[in-house]
Write an enzyme that holds these catalytic residues in place. Structure first.
Site, PDB file in Angstrom:
ATOM      1  N   CYS A 109      -8.306  58.157 -12.243  1.00 40.80           N
ATOM      2  CA  CYS A 109      -7.784  56.795 -12.159  1.00 40.80           C
ATOM      3  C   CYS A 109      -6.924  56.697 -10.904  1.00 40.80           C
ATOM      4  CB  CYS A 109      -6.947  56.503 -13.400  1.00 40.80           C
ATOM      5  SG  CYS A 109      -6.160  54.885 -13.376  1.00 40.80           S
ATOM      6  N   HIS A 151     -13.050  51.832 -19.048  1.00 41.43           N
ATOM      7  CA  HIS A 151     -11.820  52.246 -18.347  1.00 41.43           C
ATOM      8  C   HIS A 151     -11.045  51.018 -17.845  1.00 41.43           C
ATOM      9  CE1 HIS A 151      -9.715  55.175 -15.482  1.00 41.43           C
ATOM     10  NE2 HIS A 151      -9.323  53.994 -15.063  1.00 41.43           N
ATOM     11  N   GLU A 152     -11.753  50.084 -17.229  1.00 44.45           N
ATOM     12  CA  GLU A 152     -11.073  48.913 -16.636  1.00 44.45           C
ATOM     13  C   GLU A 152     -10.548  47.964 -17.717  1.00 44.45           C
ATOM     14  OE1 GLU A 152     -10.230  49.162 -13.669  1.00 44.45           O
ATOM     15  OE2 GLU A 152     -11.590  50.809 -13.236  1.00 44.45           O
ATOM     16  N   HIS A 155      -7.328  49.059 -19.107  1.00 45.83           N
ATOM     17  CA  HIS A 155      -6.174  48.736 -18.248  1.00 45.83           C
ATOM     18  C   HIS A 155      -5.578  47.366 -18.589  1.00 45.83           C
ATOM     19  CE1 HIS A 155      -5.563  51.907 -15.364  1.00 45.83           C
ATOM     20  NE2 HIS A 155      -6.814  51.909 -14.944  1.00 45.83           N
TER      21      HIS A 155
HETATM   22 ZN    ZN Z   1      -7.763  53.375 -13.844  1.00 47.03          ZN
END
Ligand code: ZN
Length: 195
Positions: A109, A151-152, A155
């Protein structure tokens, strides 16, 4: 313009981001932000960038897995991960439904600079979101694309990969390529005494 990528420990990475309205999305401010996030992602380089990573608590992320970056990777590495080029995408107010199997690969990341770890992710994701014009879109992602999407979207809800990783696998990127990068996941887990 390149934006500053905030590192882990900044509170913006741990809060829930707020959704954007169609009018906000069409504003010059958000249109400019999308372009800057695209440039910042290219420069890093990364395959995804979420607004909280540039210090903004907005439900906006950009993704692109560029063919020219994949060309330098071994074909078997790409095949194992089902990793194929993904054109530039803007995800706003996304909701995802995961499906398929859970598979484990090293992931990093831009907000945890210099490290990577083994992270389980689902092989498929259905995404409902708004695009860069504020129009609703849906798509199905699989393989590495599904991993990037998970993953995004994490966030945007205050979750970072370190919350999902096998903690024993955490490695600097230099040690990842030196000791672990070429090993199959089953062998990695054995050597790291995971599970
Ligand atoms: Zn990330």
């Amino acid at each position: 313009m390149l934006l500053k990528i905030v590192q882990i420990g900044h509170p913006v990475l741990r809060g829930a981001a707020r959704p954007l309205t169609r009018d906000q999305i069409r504003s010059p401010e958000i249109q400019g932000l999308i372009e800057w996030m695209r440039e910042t992602m290219y420069d890093a380089p990364g395959v995804g960038l979420a607004a909280p990573q540039v210090g903004l608590g907005l439900q906006l992320a950009v993704i692109e897995d560029r063919a020219d970056l994949l060309e330098s990777m071994p074909p078997e590495h790409l095949a194992e991960r089902n990793r194929k080029p993904v054109p530039f995408q803007v995800l706003i107010n996304p909701r995802i439904e995961t499906a398929g199997d859970s598979v484990e690969f090293f992931e990093g990341c831009l907000s945890v600079s210099g490290f990577a770890a083994l992270v389980p992710r689902f092989t498929e994701a259905r995404v409902d979101c708004l695009d860069h014009r504020g129009e609703p879109i849906s798509f199905h992602a699989e393989g590495w694309h599904a991993r990037i999407v998970q993953h995004e979207v994490d966030h945007l809800f205050g979750t970072v990969y370190i919350d999902r990783m096998h903690t024993r696998s955490l490695a600097t990127t230099a040690h990842l390529s030196r000791y672990w990068g070429d090993l199959p996941t089953a062998e990695l887990k054995k050597r790291l005494a995971i599970e």
